[in-house]
Motif scaffolding. Structure first.
Motif, short mmCIF file in Angstrom:
data_model
loop_
_atom_site.label_atom_id
_atom_site.label_comp_id
_atom_site.label_asym_id
_atom_site.label_seq_id
_atom_site.Cartn_x
_atom_site.Cartn_y
_atom_site.Cartn_z
N GLY A 1 3.49 26.86 21.66
CA GLY A 1 2.14 27.09 22.49
C GLY A 1 1.50 25.90 23.29
O GLY A 1 0.96 25.61 24.18
N MET A 2 2.32 25.32 22.65
CA MET A 2 1.97 23.84 23.29
C MET A 2 2.81 22.86 24.67
O MET A 2 2.46 22.88 25.87
N THR A 3 4.03 23.66 24.82
CA THR A 3 4.09 23.51 25.38
C THR A 3 4.21 24.21 26.86
O THR A 3 4.19 24.46 27.98
N LEU A 4 3.47 25.68 26.63
CA LEU A 4 3.27 26.99 27.41
C LEU A 4 1.85 26.11 27.75
O LEU A 4 1.33 25.84 28.95
N ASN A 5 0.91 25.28 27.06
CA ASN A 5 0.14 24.93 27.23
C ASN A 5 -0.16 24.00 29.02
O ASN A 5 -0.66 23.53 29.17
N LEU A 6 0.61 22.66 27.59
CA LEU A 6 1.43 21.61 28.82
C LEU A 6 1.84 22.11 30.44
O LEU A 6 1.06 21.61 31.90
N GLU A 7 2.59 22.76 30.67
CA GLU A 7 3.44 23.76 31.77
C GLU A 7 2.34 24.30 32.52
O GLU A 7 2.16 24.72 34.00
N GLN A 8 1.27 25.32 32.11
CA GLN A 8 0.04 25.82 32.24
C GLN A 8 -0.72 24.89 33.46
O GLN A 8 -1.20 25.04 34.49
N PHE A 9 -0.82 24.17 32.91
CA PHE A 9 -1.32 22.26 33.63
C PHE A 9 -1.04 21.99 34.89
O PHE A 9 -1.69 22.28 35.68
N PHE A 10 0.94 21.79 34.07
CA PHE A 10 1.24 21.67 36.12
C PHE A 10 1.73 22.60 36.73
O PHE A 10 1.13 22.28 37.97
N LEU A 11 1.54 24.24 36.11
CA LEU A 11 1.13 25.37 37.78
C LEU A 11 -0.05 25.05 38.44
O LEU A 11 0.62 25.44 39.68
N LEU B 1 7.87 31.17 28.82
CA LEU B 1 7.37 30.52 28.30
C LEU B 1 6.30 31.99 27.35
O LEU B 1 6.04 31.95 26.42
N THR B 2 5.27 32.21 28.36
CA THR B 2 4.15 33.07 27.73
C THR B 2 4.77 34.69 27.32
O THR B 2 4.39 35.11 26.28
N GLY B 3 5.97 34.90 27.74
CA GLY B 3 6.92 36.14 26.98
C GLY B 3 7.29 35.63 25.46
O GLY B 3 6.59 36.57 25.06
N ILE B 4 7.73 33.92 25.52
CA ILE B 4 8.30 34.15 24.41
C ILE B 4 6.85 34.01 23.29
O ILE B 4 7.35 34.22 22.26
N GLY C 1 11.95 20.49 29.09
CA GLY C 1 13.38 19.77 28.37
C GLY C 1 13.58 19.45 27.24
O GLY C 1 14.18 19.53 26.53
N SER C 2 12.14 17.95 26.92
CA SER C 2 12.35 17.36 25.58
C SER C 2 12.40 18.58 24.40
O SER C 2 12.73 18.73 22.95
N ALA C 3 10.97 19.45 24.58
CA ALA C 3 10.64 20.61 23.34
C ALA C 3 11.56 21.79 23.22
O ALA C 3 12.01 21.87 21.99
N LEU C 4 12.51 22.20 23.92
CA LEU C 4 13.62 22.73 24.50
C LEU C 4 14.63 22.25 23.30
O LEU C 4 15.34 22.42 22.66
N ARG C 5 14.47 20.73 23.61
CA ARG C 5 15.98 19.58 22.56
C ARG C 5 15.71 19.75 21.35
O ARG C 5 16.26 20.17 20.47
N TYR C 6 13.75 19.76 21.06
CA TYR C 6 13.38 18.82 19.41
C TYR C 6 12.59 20.15 18.96
O TYR C 6 13.20 20.22 17.68
N PHE C 7 12.64 21.41 19.47
CA PHE C 7 12.29 22.35 18.75
C PHE C 7 12.32 23.14 19.27
O PHE C 7 12.33 24.61 18.91
N ARG C 8 13.90 23.24 19.41
CA ARG C 8 14.98 24.25 19.95
C ARG C 8 14.20 25.90 18.67
O ARG C 8 14.97 26.82 18.71
N GLU C 9 14.78 25.09 17.15
CA GLU C 9 14.93 26.50 16.26
C GLU C 9 13.21 26.65 15.99
O GLU C 9 13.37 28.38 15.67
#
Lengths: 154, 425
Positions: free
Chosen positions: B330-340, B361-364, B402-410
């Motif tokens: 959710g946090m990553t989605l919020n950040l990417e919505q901002f950039f979009l 991200l919205t779908g996930i 990229g870092s969220a996908l790496r550190y929060f993959r699980e």
């Protein structure tokens, strides 16, 4: 038509740059501060005054989110939706606001009192969640305070 | 411990007017510079001080100035633009400096202008900072009235005009070349580099863009010297830094501390640790466009070189703390919505890539994700990375993604396996 005061104020801004066009953003702010928004007619008048084509000026106007090309309410509420406010629970606050006002994001209440808009980080993240109403920054907002806050804006 | 940047800033009190500022030693550095120092000497002192730009990129401030053509043959007019468009999510340090001590900013901006022999300085302020606008407008008028700005400032041969430019929104206005377009009354799209603004900026003339915090350091460097400034720091990068913390910490806020203060000290000591019942999961060290760090990185020193070695960037130095009650997706989605939303649409990888990333991200987050979406997101993060776009907005968006996908993959995979957000009730 631009008023005499508007034209004078725009001339002061224009004198600070190398070209008249550079005052375009200032000019639209000056008009918006007086009239609340920038109408099609104002774009035509301002374009003529700044030696720009209306299309050119409108392409600038429509780029910037703080230039309102539609009529807004008497008060504009801008709710921060960036990451720190997200972490501190801005979403329930936003949803309550929408219910209280009966207007969604980008909409104006039926009585013309409020327009509700999202805004990027307001730079007060240590006091999240925050929102801006007109020129007033409200911080550490608790859902229970919303009604009292809105009451100040008639 | 010395705190030069915030020495005049008292919480809850009005900032010093010009009289109080001068009484506290203000405008002494500007007088010294314009009467006794050559512009090149100011630049050399700042180079020796090892002042890194505080806007987020950490470029050497003195070196940046040294690219400006100098001397009789240099074309003019020349310009300085102070970036006061603080809009990087999670950043709230320049507001403190402008609301707390506006004359410090004006003196610093004038020193930067003198170093490159600029004719005009613009302070480029975001529209939403209404209090800063009121205070700066008054302070600029006071500075003109007392001869600190205008013709022949402080009895010297040097003249400088300073104007406050109120912007009209959009994150892109704070991008160096986007800002030049915004000042010229255009859409804040980025410009191709080279030519760099120091050679061809505003209306094709030499222009330096400096951040608020960067120039606020200048009066102190001129007054006290490069050695003093370097010794303020715990590491090789000079000075103090305005750090900050937001999120579920006990005492969110800002602190002026030696450059290179460890992240652990910020989180545990100054911010007072996590709020009762919350556990630390991740930290974004310097605004939305910097990579996540994890609790394993708490001993990193918060300067530009050290945070980069840890895989992120110091950025603006105001940390955003992710707690265990908040969803990393959710946090990553919020950040990417901002950039979009803030993408200006100039470069295809940026607007197209971000649109796609936000959809996935919205779908996930909504429980409709598929495992192969994670591979697509990995490749989108690579496509947004440096080298494919004109400016740093897309690379900035790639860093948290990229870092969220790496550190929060699980956590991403759990969303997909359970077809729901584990944090939603």
């Amino acid at each position: 038509m631009l008023s005499k005061e508007e034209m004078q104020e725009i001339e002061v801004e224009a004198s600070r740059y190398e070209t008249r066009q550079a005052a375009a953003i200032d000019a639209m702010r000056i008009v918006q501060d007086r009239r609340g928004w920038v109408s099609d007619e104002a774009v035509l008048d301002l374009a003529g005054f700044l030696d720009m084509s209306p299309a050119e000026l409108d392409s600038v106007a429509s780029f910037y989110n703080q230039i309102f090309r539609r009529r807004v309410g008497r008060h504009v509420i801008q709710v921060c939706d960036s990451v720190s406010c997200w972490l501190m629970g801005y979403e329930p606050l936003r949803d309550l606001l929408i219910r209280m006002l009966g207007a969604g994001m980008g909409e104006t209440t039926a009585d013309g009192r409020f327009t509700l808009l999202p805004v990027v980080c307001l730079g007060a993240c240590d006091r999240a969640p925050v929102m801006l109403i007109d020129e007033d920054l409200h911080t550490n907002i608790d859902q229970g305070q919303l009604e009292t806050i809105l009451d100040k804006y008639k | 411990m010395e705190t030069p940047l915030t020495a005049n800033i008292k919480p809850g009190r009005r900032p010093p007017d010009i009289k109080a500022y001068r009484k506290a030693g203000g405008y002494r550095a500007l007088r010294e510079a314009v009467l006794k120092m050559r512009p090149e000497e100011v630049t050399q002192t700042v180079k020796d001080a090892n002042l890194k730009g505080r806007g987020g990129a950490g470029f050497d401030a003195g070196l940046k100035w040294s690219f400006v053509p100098m001397g009789e043959e240099a074309s003019g007019p020349k310009y300085v633009a102070i970036n006061a468009d603080e809009m990087e999510p999670g950043t709230f340090k320049d507001r403190l400096l402008m609301e707390g001590d506006p004359h410090q900013l004006i003196e610093g901006a004038a020193l930067a202008a003198y170093a490159i022999q600029a004719d005009v300085a613009y302070i480029f302020l975001r529209r939403e900072y209404h209090l800063s606008a009121r205070l700066l407008r008054r302070a600029i008028a006071e500075a003109y009235d007392s001869g600190c700005l205008g013709q022949g400032i402080l009895g010297s041969e040097y003249s400088l005009d300073m104007h406050l430019h109120i912007s009209a929104g959009r994150y892109m206005s704070g991008e160096e070349t986007g800002m030049l377009n915004a000042i010229e009354g255009r859409r804040a799209n980025p410009r191709a580099k080279p030519p760099y603004p120091q050679v061809s900026g505003l209306w094709g003339n030499p222009t330096v863009v400096n951040n608020v915090e960067t120039v606020c350091n200048l009066p102190h460097i001129v007054n006290n010297g490069a050695d003093w400034f370097r010794n303020l720091s715990l590491t090789a990068e000079g000075g103090t830094k305005i750090y900050g913390a937001s999120g579920r910490v006990r005492r969110p806020g800002t602190w002026e501390l030696p450059m290179g203060t460890p992240l652990r000290e910020l989180v545990e000591e100054h911010a007072g640790g996590m709020q009762q019942g919350y556990r630390l999961r991740g930290i974004i060290p310097g605004g939305a466009s910097t990579e996540f760090l994890t609790p394993a990185h708490l001993d990193v020193k918060m300067d530009f070189v050290s945070v980069e070695a840890a895989g992120s960037r110091l950025g603006t130095g105001t940390i955003i703390v992710l707690d265990d009650h908040s969803c990393p997706v959710g946090m990553t989605l919020n950040l990417e919505q901002f950039f979009l939303r803030e993408s200006c649409g100039w470069c295809t990888p940026c607007w197209g890539g971000l649109q796609y990333a936000v959809e996935l991200l919205t779908g996930i987050e909504a429980g409709a994700g598929r495992m192969e979406d994670l591979d697509t997101l990995d490749s989108l993060a690579a496509m947004l990375a440096p080298g494919h776009t004109f400016c740093a907005l897309a690379p900035g968006a790639a860093e948290p993604l990229g870092s969220a996908l790496r550190y929060f993959r699980e956590d991403f995979e759990r969303h997909i396996r359970q077809q729901r957000c584990p944090w939603s009730s």
